[in-house]
Write an enzyme that holds these catalytic residues in place. Sequence first.
Site, PDB file in Angstrom:
ATOM      1  CB  CYS A   1      -3.333   3.973  -5.395  1.00 59.18           C
ATOM      2  SG  CYS A   1      -4.604   3.100  -4.431  1.00 59.18           S
TER       3      CYS A   1
ATOM      4  CB  CYS B   1      -0.868  -0.025   1.256  1.00 56.30           C
ATOM      5  SG  CYS B   1      -1.839   1.461   1.514  1.00 56.30           S
TER       6      CYS B   1
HETATM    7  N1  DGL Z   1      -4.113   0.713  -1.884  1.00 54.30           N
HETATM    8  C1  DGL Z   1      -3.675   1.820  -1.144  1.00 54.30           C
HETATM    9  C2  DGL Z   1      -2.482   2.528  -1.737  1.00 54.30           C
HETATM   10  O1  DGL Z   1      -1.705   1.938  -2.368  1.00 54.30           O
HETATM   11  C3  DGL Z   1      -4.595   2.793  -0.552  1.00 54.30           C
HETATM   12  C4  DGL Z   1      -6.006   2.873  -0.778  1.00 54.30           C
HETATM   13  C5  DGL Z   1      -6.690   3.538   0.382  1.00 54.30           C
HETATM   14  O2  DGL Z   1      -7.051   2.810   1.277  1.00 54.30           O
HETATM   15  O3  DGL Z   1      -6.850   4.761   0.406  1.00 54.30           O
HETATM   16  O4  DGL Z   1      -2.274   3.693  -1.568  1.00 54.30           O
END
Ligand code: DGL
Length: 264
Positions: free
Chosen positions: A184, A73
């Site tokens: 993301c 993430c």
């Molecule tokens: N998948 C996450 C990222 O890479 C974040 C998504 C979220 O929960 O805001 O930033």
Amino acid sequence: MDNRPVGLFDSGVGGLTIWRATKSLLPQESLIFFADSGNVPYGQKSPAELHDLTARIVRFLQRFDVKLIVVACNTATVHALDHLRTAFPEIQFVGVVPVVKTLASQTHTGTIAVLSTPATAESPYLTGLIEEFAADKRVLRVGIDGLEDAVESGEARSPQTTALLERNLAPVVESDADVVGLGCTHYPFLRDRIERILGPGVRIYDPSEPVARRVRQLLEQRDALAQDEHPTYRFFTTGDPAHVAEVASDLLRFPVTGVGYADI
Ligand code: DGL
């Protein structure tokens, strides 16, 4: 040789893009994926909240004797990875951050774009990457609200999600950016739509495979790659296990079963 599992976590199912790349590059590794779906989106959490949530997840994964943890993430990496490394010095971590260095080296027009959650777009960490690697480039930091929620709710292919993308990508379309980074981990699941909106003149960069290669490199260095003909894949969530199983199976086109509920 070390057949203990690798742990991966995200605010939800987005980190499965890194899970998928890791499974494909390292097919003998057992993997434990943790989706903090009860707390998604991370993009709207404060750094202090992210420190707390991610530390709880790490403690949960430690119960499974993981040999390495991938913070799958961007938002958690840019706001909490330093904190995790300090709090858990015994654990080896791999994070994921927007591929600013690659974008800067690949652009021909001198304009690059990074798509991410608003929290990543506004982070001092991203500012630091831009200052270090793209100081002489024009950088569009495109913070998008709500895309991860669309993926989480199984709406990745809906017309509303396409419309949300079209609205948010308009500044990129109108610019001369020729390279775009997916900052993301939910976004690779939307890659075909993003490509269609941006057109053939724009190349998209997804960090999933480079992250998987980094995992392989670190395990190799420790002589800790697994040699297991029957690796296991386990999934946990703080959200609704049945919903996560359904959405994850659809996104991965792989049967995700037996998702466990985790109370952290
Ligand atoms: N998948 C996450 C990222 O890479 C974040 C998504 C979220 O929960 O805001 O930033």
